[in-house]
Design a protein around this motif. Structure first.
Motif, PDB file in Angstrom:
ATOM      1  N   GLY A 106      -1.402   2.545  -8.741  1.00 49.86           N
ATOM      2  CA  GLY A 106      -2.107   1.850  -7.676  1.00 49.86           C
ATOM      3  C   GLY A 106      -1.909   0.343  -7.705  1.00 49.86           C
ATOM      4  N   SER A 107      -2.544  -0.314  -6.735  1.00 45.00           N
ATOM      5  CA  SER A 107      -2.525  -1.774  -6.734  1.00 45.00           C
ATOM      6  C   SER A 107      -3.275  -2.296  -7.948  1.00 45.00           C
ATOM      7  N   THR A 108      -4.124  -1.464  -8.522  1.00 44.90           N
ATOM      8  CA  THR A 108      -4.841  -1.865  -9.736  1.00 44.90           C
ATOM      9  C   THR A 108      -3.864  -2.413 -10.770  1.00 44.90           C
ATOM     10  N   HIS A 132     -11.588  -7.729  -6.259  1.00 44.74           N
ATOM     11  CA  HIS A 132     -11.692  -6.329  -6.671  1.00 44.74           C
ATOM     12  C   HIS A 132     -11.779  -6.270  -8.197  1.00 44.74           C
ATOM     13  N   SER A 134     -10.117  -4.792 -10.292  1.00 48.00           N
ATOM     14  CA  SER A 134      -8.817  -4.851 -10.992  1.00 48.00           C
ATOM     15  C   SER A 134      -8.484  -6.290 -11.414  1.00 48.00           C
ATOM     16  N   TYR A 188     -11.524  -5.939   2.379  1.00 47.61           N
ATOM     17  CA  TYR A 188     -11.701  -4.502   2.651  1.00 47.61           C
ATOM     18  C   TYR A 188     -12.096  -4.286   4.125  1.00 47.61           C
ATOM     19  N   ASP A 212      -3.658 -10.248  -3.346  1.00 50.49           N
ATOM     20  CA  ASP A 212      -4.085  -8.859  -3.385  1.00 50.49           C
ATOM     21  C   ASP A 212      -4.105  -8.385  -1.932  1.00 50.49           C
ATOM     22  N   ALA A 214      -3.859  -5.309  -0.953  1.00 52.03           N
ATOM     23  CA  ALA A 214      -3.993  -3.851  -1.105  1.00 52.03           C
ATOM     24  C   ALA A 214      -4.176  -3.158   0.252  1.00 52.03           C
ATOM     25  N   HIS A 215      -4.875  -3.840   1.170  1.00 53.72           N
ATOM     26  CA  HIS A 215      -5.176  -3.198   2.463  1.00 53.72           C
ATOM     27  C   HIS A 215      -4.236  -3.643   3.581  1.00 53.72           C
ATOM     28  N   SER A 240      -1.270  -1.542  -1.479  1.00 51.99           N
ATOM     29  CA  SER A 240      -1.532  -0.113  -1.702  1.00 51.99           C
ATOM     30  C   SER A 240      -0.898   0.664  -0.556  1.00 51.99           C
ATOM     31  N   HIS A 242      -0.458   3.570  -0.347  1.00 47.65           N
ATOM     32  CA  HIS A 242      -1.201   4.819  -0.143  1.00 47.65           C
ATOM     33  C   HIS A 242      -2.450   4.632   0.716  1.00 47.65           C
ATOM     34  N   LYS A 243      -2.965   3.408   0.805  1.00 50.50           N
ATOM     35  CA  LYS A 243      -4.236   3.242   1.535  1.00 50.50           C
ATOM     36  C   LYS A 243      -4.047   3.284   3.048  1.00 50.50           C
ATOM     37  N   SER A 252       1.853   2.524  -4.864  1.00 47.43           N
ATOM     38  CA  SER A 252       1.716   1.158  -4.350  1.00 47.43           C
ATOM     39  C   SER A 252       3.013   0.396  -4.592  1.00 47.43           C
TER      40      SER A 252
HETATM   41  C1  PLP Z   1      -9.049  -5.377  -2.405  1.00 45.68           C
HETATM   42  C2  PLP Z   1      -8.537  -4.308  -3.340  1.00 45.68           C
HETATM   43  N1  PLP Z   1      -7.643  -4.640  -4.287  1.00 45.68           N
HETATM   44  C3  PLP Z   1      -7.145  -3.739  -5.145  1.00 45.68           C
HETATM   45  C4  PLP Z   1      -7.544  -2.423  -5.095  1.00 45.68           C
HETATM   46  C5  PLP Z   1      -6.962  -1.431  -6.057  1.00 45.68           C
HETATM   47  O1  PLP Z   1      -6.073  -0.610  -5.350  1.00 45.68           O
HETATM   48  P1  PLP Z   1      -5.595   0.828  -5.829  1.00 45.68           P
HETATM   49  O2  PLP Z   1      -6.654   1.793  -5.404  1.00 45.68           O
HETATM   50  O3  PLP Z   1      -4.307   1.036  -5.104  1.00 45.68           O
HETATM   51  O4  PLP Z   1      -5.432   0.787  -7.310  1.00 45.68           O
HETATM   52  C6  PLP Z   1      -8.483  -2.027  -4.129  1.00 45.68           C
HETATM   53  C7  PLP Z   1      -8.945  -0.635  -4.063  1.00 45.68           C
HETATM   54  O5  PLP Z   1      -9.803  -0.260  -3.317  1.00 45.68           O
HETATM   55  C8  PLP Z   1      -9.001  -2.996  -3.226  1.00 45.68           C
HETATM   56  O6  PLP Z   1      -9.898  -2.665  -2.293  1.00 45.68           O
END
Ligand code: PLP
Length: 509
Positions: A106-108, A132, A134, A188, A212, A214-215, A240, A242-243, A252
């Motif tokens: 993931g983006s994590t 987030h 992470s 988000y 970041d 991710a979205h 991400s 996948h999101k 990701s």
């Molecule tokens: C703003 C943000 N950054 C990073 C992440 C982590 O992403 P992932 O679920 O792909 O690990 C999320 C997950 O919800 C997120 O909302």
């Protein structure tokens, strides 16, 4: 004896002639899955032959045939020279990067790697307080010193937006030795801050902007979507796939451009953070998602934007409901909105977001991405149909007509307060890394002794996964009140050792 024909797998060297219509990784995985051979390697189920009968009944056996390890033809995620490299190069082209890494955690893990690649122990990094979790993990792993900038906060909607260029400029002036700036873009809620201005500021200090994103993996594919972080000048971005696109959960990408990011450190950091047995199903899904968007991304995003606009306009006409829109006047923390992200405010119905989420999910068959005190947020993506949107609109009509309560029943008395003063702050009393490893004790959240103690864990309403308290931070009365309110109103508090959120771990004194 009937032996399989012997085929010596040919490692494919990277070939920049691959076109965007090709899927080198996906195709090679498919060929490998279908090549007759007898397997004596991991995974133990051996091409699906040994999976539990129940698993086979539920999902079929086929997908497990492609659950393969790093066979020669399939290249290696950590030193790619073949099909993974080819697939990553194709992705870099489409997403506007000079180099792209595929991620299976993931983006994590991408966000953690971004921090590890730019900050060592004791280095400063400027970042929004509404990061987030992470990012907090990245701070714990790296030992970096966070310099937090408060996001702008909309108290009416109880939503934190982006940080502003002014906030970042002030932080840079106070901490000119900072090694990197990080921002969340979009949030988000789909809200986009002024990423170009913040990139310029970071570059004035010759440090990278890490994003970041991710979205925002879909931003590259339609003019009506906000600009991508890379196009706005970011040095590194994590998406991400996948999101919002068609990749499988956890799949990701991390992209970079320019010279401010040390590629070898990104590479080493990802090696530290990811499994040595990456799932090829996830990796191939990234290859497929890239190809799908390269070929028909604009068309898919046009359709998605139209669907989202239909939902927006219809839901906003329902009495008692409103939808999040770009403010009419310029706000540096809210310069654009991802039109595919729909946030509906339900508080005028006399319901909390949590109550509305439960009714929609359990009684009306519609499930949102997440609920907050006043809002529900929906991700509308290429997988949604017109029927989905009509169903959503209908469910909201029923919610408004049949479930609304007298508005007095609401009790939103405690706004979200990040435990830092206005502007910039050194709010933390101990580095997240030190607090993580310190001796701790659990104190009741109702105990008088807990206020002003140093928090030892991440305390985070989930979703959206933005910590209200983090290791090393002082526990304030206002943060506790906000968290208790979320719990009382049906929200879920994550990250604490005590899953009932009756105690919080604090640093022992
Ligand atoms: C703003 C943000 N950054 C990073 C992440 C982590 O992403 P992932 O679920 O792909 O690990 C999320 C997950 O919800 C997120 O909302």
């Amino acid at each position: 004896m009937n032996l399989h024909p012997i085929i010596i797998p040919m490692p494919l060297t990277c070939n920049s002639d691959f076109s965007q219509t090709s899927t080198p990784l996906l195709d090679t995985l498919w060929d490998s899955a279908n090549k007759p051979h007898t397997a004596f390697y991991t995974p133990g189920h051996k091409l699906g032959q040994g999976i539990s009968p129940r698993l086979a009944t539920y999902f079929g056996k086929d997908v497990f045939r492609a659950d393969l390890p790093e066979l020669t033809a399939l290249d290696n995620l950590f030193s790619p020279t073949g099909v993974i490299q080819a697939a990553q190069e194709l992705a870099a082209q489409v997403f506007g990067a000079s180099q792209t890494w595929f991620l299976v955690n993931g983006s994590t893990c991408g966000v953690e790697a971004a921090i590890l690649a730019s900050c060592g122990s004791g280095d400063k990094i400027i970042l929004p307080r509404n990061v987030h979790s992470s990012v907090i993990s990245g701070l714990i792993l790296s030992g970096a010193i966070p310099i937090f900038v408060n996001p702008e906060y909309d108290p009416v909607l109880d939503i934190a937006h982006s940080i502003t260029p002014q906030g970042v400029a002030a932080a840079l002036e106070l901490h000119p030795e900072t090694k990197a700036v990080m921002m969340v873009y979009p949030t988000y809620y789909g809200v986009c801050g002024d990423v170009a201005a913040i990139a310029n500021l970071a570059h004035e200090y010759n440090i990278p902007l890490l994003v970041d994103e991710a979205h925002g993996a879909h931003f590259a594919f339609h003019q009506q979507l906000p600009t991508t972080a890379l196009a706005a000048g970011a040095d590194l971005t994590v998406q991400s796939t996948h999101k919002v696109l068609g990749a499988m959960t956890q799949a990701s990408m991390l992209h970079i451009q320019g010279k401010r990011i040390d590629r070898d450190r990104v590479h080493k950091s990802l090696q530290l953070l990811q499994s040595t047995s990456p799932s090829y199903l996830l990796l191939a899904s990234l290859d497929a998602a890239r190809q799908q968007m390269a070929i028909c991304g604009e068309e898919l995003m046009s359709r998605t934007l139209q669907l989202a606009a239909r939902a927006r306009s219809r839901i906003s006409q329902i009495p008692g409901l409103s939808v999040l829109e770009v403010p009419i006047s310029y706000y540096p923390s809210f310069v654009a909105l991802d039109g595919t992200r729909l946030t509906v405010t339900v508080s005028e119905l006399g319901l909390t977001g949590f109550a509305a989420e439960e009714i929609l999910d359990e009684q009306l068959g519609v499930t949102c991405e997440f609920a907050s005190l006043k809002n529900l947020t929906f991700i509308i993506s290429l997988g949604n149909t017109k029927e989905d949107i009509d169903y959503l609109v209908q469910a909201f009509s029923i919610l408004a007509q049949e479930y609304c309560q007298p508005v007095e029943q609401q009790n939103m008395s405690h706004p979200c307060v990040y435990p830092i003063p206005e502007g910039i702050s050194n709010s933390i009393l101990m580095l997240p890394r030190e607090a993580f490893f310190a001796h701790t004790e659990a104190l009741s959240i109702t105990s008088e002794r807990i206020c002003d103690r140093i928090c030892a864990e991440i305390v985070c309403p989930y979703p959206p996964g933005i910590p209200i308290l983090m290791p090393g931070e002082v526990i304030s009365q206002s943060a506790l009140a906000y968290l208790q309110q979320i719990k009382q109103m049906g929200g879920f508090i994550n990250g604490c050792t005590d899953t009932n959120f009756e105690t919080i771990k604090v640093i022992k004194i």
